[in-house]
Design a protein around this motif. Structure first.
Motif, PDB file in Angstrom:
ATOM      1  N   LYS A   1       0.812  -1.217   0.000  1.00  0.00           N
ATOM      2  CA  LYS A   1       0.000   0.000   0.000  1.00  0.00           C
ATOM      3  C   LYS A   1       0.843   1.264   0.000  1.00  0.00           C
ATOM      4  CE  LYS A   1      -4.086  -0.192   0.608  1.00  0.00           C
ATOM      5  NZ  LYS A   1      -5.213  -0.244  -0.363  1.00  0.00           N
ATOM      6  N   GLY A   2       2.054   1.152   0.504  1.00  0.00           N
ATOM      7  CA  GLY A   2       2.937   2.314   0.533  1.00  0.00           C
ATOM      8  C   GLY A   2       3.528   2.669  -0.814  1.00  0.00           C
ATOM      9  N   MET A   3       3.264   1.836  -1.839  1.00  0.00           N
ATOM     10  CA  MET A   3       3.811   2.087  -3.177  1.00  0.00           C
ATOM     11  C   MET A   3       2.692   2.023  -4.222  1.00  0.00           C
ATOM     12  SD  MET A   3       7.331  -0.112  -3.227  1.00  0.00           S
ATOM     13  CE  MET A   3       8.609   0.090  -1.983  1.00  0.00           C
ATOM     14  N   PRO A   4       1.855   3.058  -4.311  1.00  0.00           N
ATOM     15  CA  PRO A   4       0.782   3.059  -5.317  1.00  0.00           C
ATOM     16  C   PRO A   4       1.354   3.041  -6.731  1.00  0.00           C
ATOM     17  CG  PRO A   4       1.008   5.223  -4.300  1.00  0.00           C
ATOM     18  CD  PRO A   4       1.871   4.297  -3.515  1.00  0.00           C
ATOM     19  N   GLN A   5       0.687   2.304  -7.592  1.00  0.00           N
ATOM     20  CA  GLN A   5       1.125   2.172  -8.978  1.00  0.00           C
ATOM     21  C   GLN A   5       0.555   3.309  -9.806  1.00  0.00           C
ATOM     22  OE1 GLN A   5       0.978  -1.824 -10.556  1.00  0.00           O
ATOM     23  NE2 GLN A   5       0.338  -1.081 -12.564  1.00  0.00           N
ATOM     24  N   LEU A   6       1.384   3.874 -10.659  1.00  0.00           N
ATOM     25  CA  LEU A   6       0.943   4.966 -11.527  1.00  0.00           C
ATOM     26  C   LEU A   6       0.131   4.424 -12.698  1.00  0.00           C
ATOM     27  CD1 LEU A   6       4.277   6.817 -11.291  1.00  0.00           C
ATOM     28  CD2 LEU A   6       2.100   7.979 -10.965  1.00  0.00           C
ATOM     29  N   ASN A   7      -0.889   5.169 -13.089  1.00  0.00           N
ATOM     30  CA  ASN A   7      -1.670   4.839 -14.279  1.00  0.00           C
ATOM     31  C   ASN A   7      -1.003   5.513 -15.468  1.00  0.00           C
ATOM     32  OD1 ASN A   7      -3.537   4.386 -16.297  1.00  0.00           O
ATOM     33  ND2 ASN A   7      -4.985   5.931 -15.547  1.00  0.00           N
TER      34      ASN A   7
END
Length: 573
Positions: free
Chosen positions: A285-291
């Motif tokens: 959760k600490g590393m959201p993925q970019l769209n």
């Protein structure tokens, strides 16, 4: 090393998935299309759905593929239909975007490769950059030193910090890296790969909060510029670790997107249920993925990459390359090469050769995890025989075209240290290193490997392989001298990066093995007793000597004779 791909059932599931439905998977001929060169697009269809048309859309122009061969899959117990079509040559500088789909026979329904979408707008968007860029010449002969900054060197007269656990901060800095550039150069290294150094809450930096500012614990932007200048003054290239797939949940854009449903940044991320459920790096959760299908997010990263190239960075190691869409990587290549055509772009693709080769249109190369695995199994674990290693190596060298770089390594920050894997047997490490430094791929030396750095516990977590680099009397000076000599020989014989390798000797019963590349003959004795090798090696100089360990060697015509102590190797030229 290969995660779920280590399990045969997972590999089987991937194989079956690649056969089912309508699939392209970047199968192109040639694998890296050049300007004004015809391009053949390949597609397969299989499963319970018949197709009467397979089509390629390039912008608004459509091309129908023709049915090619039909194969029987004994595993799937059904047919696999191949389709192909030459599409028009494209001029240099083209960013070729295309989609592929098949019409279900007897209907108006279309299914699209590779994601099996039912509408063209939702289909996988394939993209490649058409250009004439080759691997930078400097990258072909590079010897790369991998610096994990927090664990490398805190600076002269600065003690290591003492965190309470391995996830804490040990205090390595950019100033320390600057002060050790002469040390790095003494290893024969002419490039450094810096671990992520932007503002970040973690010791590893793969969760940045600002791609324009150096993490204050590591130093300042001015010190980064100083490092680049000092490295260049020594003829050392600087490679930056670039993370495009994800960053920190503390990044201002994510904070804004999570706090405001109407934020312009909301589309920068993929929300399963806003604001708390979102796509992230392996569920962290600490590393959201970019769209990165969202253009403003892509453009922000591309601009950042260009800024650092203009600041003097010489290339990028591209973290978790399978994460971002290929559209991003096609644009990334074009953006970076437009700033510096000599920039070296290589990806982290932890997979098999077919997947790695699919990145040929996007990168100058990929990290060679397959060779790393083979070296570790053969020399550290000894679960592979020399015969198995040679079988792998011969095929591996022939699989990839010469215009694709495969930087190679023994270990890195995400895997068990090779010395620990070898049960602290440094002779095994020396043998593996000799092979590493005499194969074509640019050798990468992870900080500490050259001085006998191991780890305390098995790799239950990555941090076990990230202990601080020892200095002074804590270093194994003998091993350090060995690596320095390998680096020196690599520089002295540039043919090692290009000459064809030919096997000269292989005996699995005696544990001996030899191959030659250009003017160099490499011989190994992996057994626990001394061995004498007699080999027929044409065109080796009559005055050839063993240049690594000083073992006596005899050359008479085409016959070479060398006696090797147990677990030792030779570099003869």
């Amino acid at each position: 090393m290969f995660g779920t791909q280590n399990h045969p059932d997972k590999r089987l599931a991937e194989y079956r998935s690649n056969l089912t439905g309508i699939k392209h998977r970047y199968r192109l001929t040639p694998m890296r299309p050049r300007p004004n060169q015809p391009i053949t697009v390949h597609v397969t269809t299989s499963g319970g759905i018949p197709y009467d048309v397979v089509r390629c859309w390039i912008n608004e122009t459509a091309f129908d593929l023709g049915a090619d061969k039909t194969e029987w899959s004994a595993l799937e117990w059904r047919y696999v239909q191949h389709w192909q079509r030459k599409i028009p040559p494209q001029p240099s500088g083209t960013l070729l975007n295309y989609r592929l789909g098949g019409r279900v026979a007897g209907s108006d329904t279309w299914i699209f490769a590779d994601n099996q979408a039912r509408t063209k707008s939702a289909a996988t968007e394939f993209a490649i950059a058409i250009d004439d860029y080759e691997i930078p010449e400097w990258a072909r002969t590079a010897v790369i030193y991998h610096i994990f900054l927090d664990r490398f060197y805190p600076g002269d007269d600065v003690p290591w910090k003492k965190p309470t656990n391995l996830s804490g901060f040990f205090g390595g800095t950019l100033r320390g890296a600057i002060q050790k550039l002469d040390y790095i150069q003494s290893l024969g290294c002419n490039a450094v790969w810096l671990s992520p150094l932007f503002a970040s809450p973690s010791h590893h930096g793969y969760d940045a909060t600002d791609y324009d500012t150096v993490e204050p614990r590591l130093g300042t932007n001015a010190e980064l510029h100083e490092l680049i200048a000092e490295a260049h003054r020594r003829g050392i290239r600087v490679i930056m670790d670039f993370v495009a797939n994800h960053w920190s949940n503390r990044h201002p854009t994510f904070q804004a997107a999570q706090q405001d449903a109407d934020s312009a940044y909301r589309e920068w991320y993929t929300w399963h249920r806003w604001p708390d459920e979102y796509a992230s790096f392996f569920g962290v959760k600490g590393m959201p993925q970019l769209n990165l299908m969202h253009k403003p997010a892509r453009d922000a990263l591309l601009a950042c990459a260009q800024r650092w190239l203009r600041a003097g960075i010489d290339g990028y190691r591209l973290d978790y390359a399978p994460g971002p869409p290929r559209l991003f990587w096609a644009e990334f290549r074009k953006a970076c090469k437009s700033v510096n055509s000599d920039a070296f772009l290589f990806g982290e693709v932890v997979s098999h050769s077919e997947v790695i080769a699919s990145y040929l249109p996007h990168f100058d190369g990929c990290l060679d995890f397959l060779l790393a695995d083979a070296l570790r199994k053969t020399f550290a674990l000894e679960t592979w025989t020399l015969q198995a290693f040679e079988a792998f190596l011969a095929a591996h060298e022939n699989y990839f075209p010469g215009g694709f770089a495969l930087p190679a390594f023994l270990d890195n920050h995400d895997m068990t240290r090779i010395l620990y894997l070898a049960k602290e047997d440094k002779a095994k490490v020396r043998l593996a290193a000799l092979v590493l430094f005499t194969l074509p791929g640019a050798p990468i030396l992870y900080n500490g490997t050259e001085v006998g750095l191991s780890q305390r516990n098995p790799l239950g977590r990555f941090e076990e392989a990230r202990l601080p680099t020892p200095w002074g009397d804590a270093q194994d000076k003998t091993l350090l001298a060995y690596f320095r000599r390998l680096g020196e020989l690599r520089s002295q014989f540039p043919e090692l990066s290009s000459s064809k390798r030919e096997i000269a000797h292989l005996n699995i019963n005696t544990g001996t093995y030899a191959y030659h590349r250009g003017p160099v003959l490499v011989a190994l004795n992996t057994s626990r007793v001394p061995r004498t090798l007699n080999m027929a090696v044409p065109n080796l100089s009559d005055t050839a000597q063993e240049l690594l360990n000083g073992h006596p060697v005899e050359v008479s015509g085409d016959v070479v004779r060398i006696s090797l102590p147990a677990q030792s190797g030779a570099f003869i030229a």
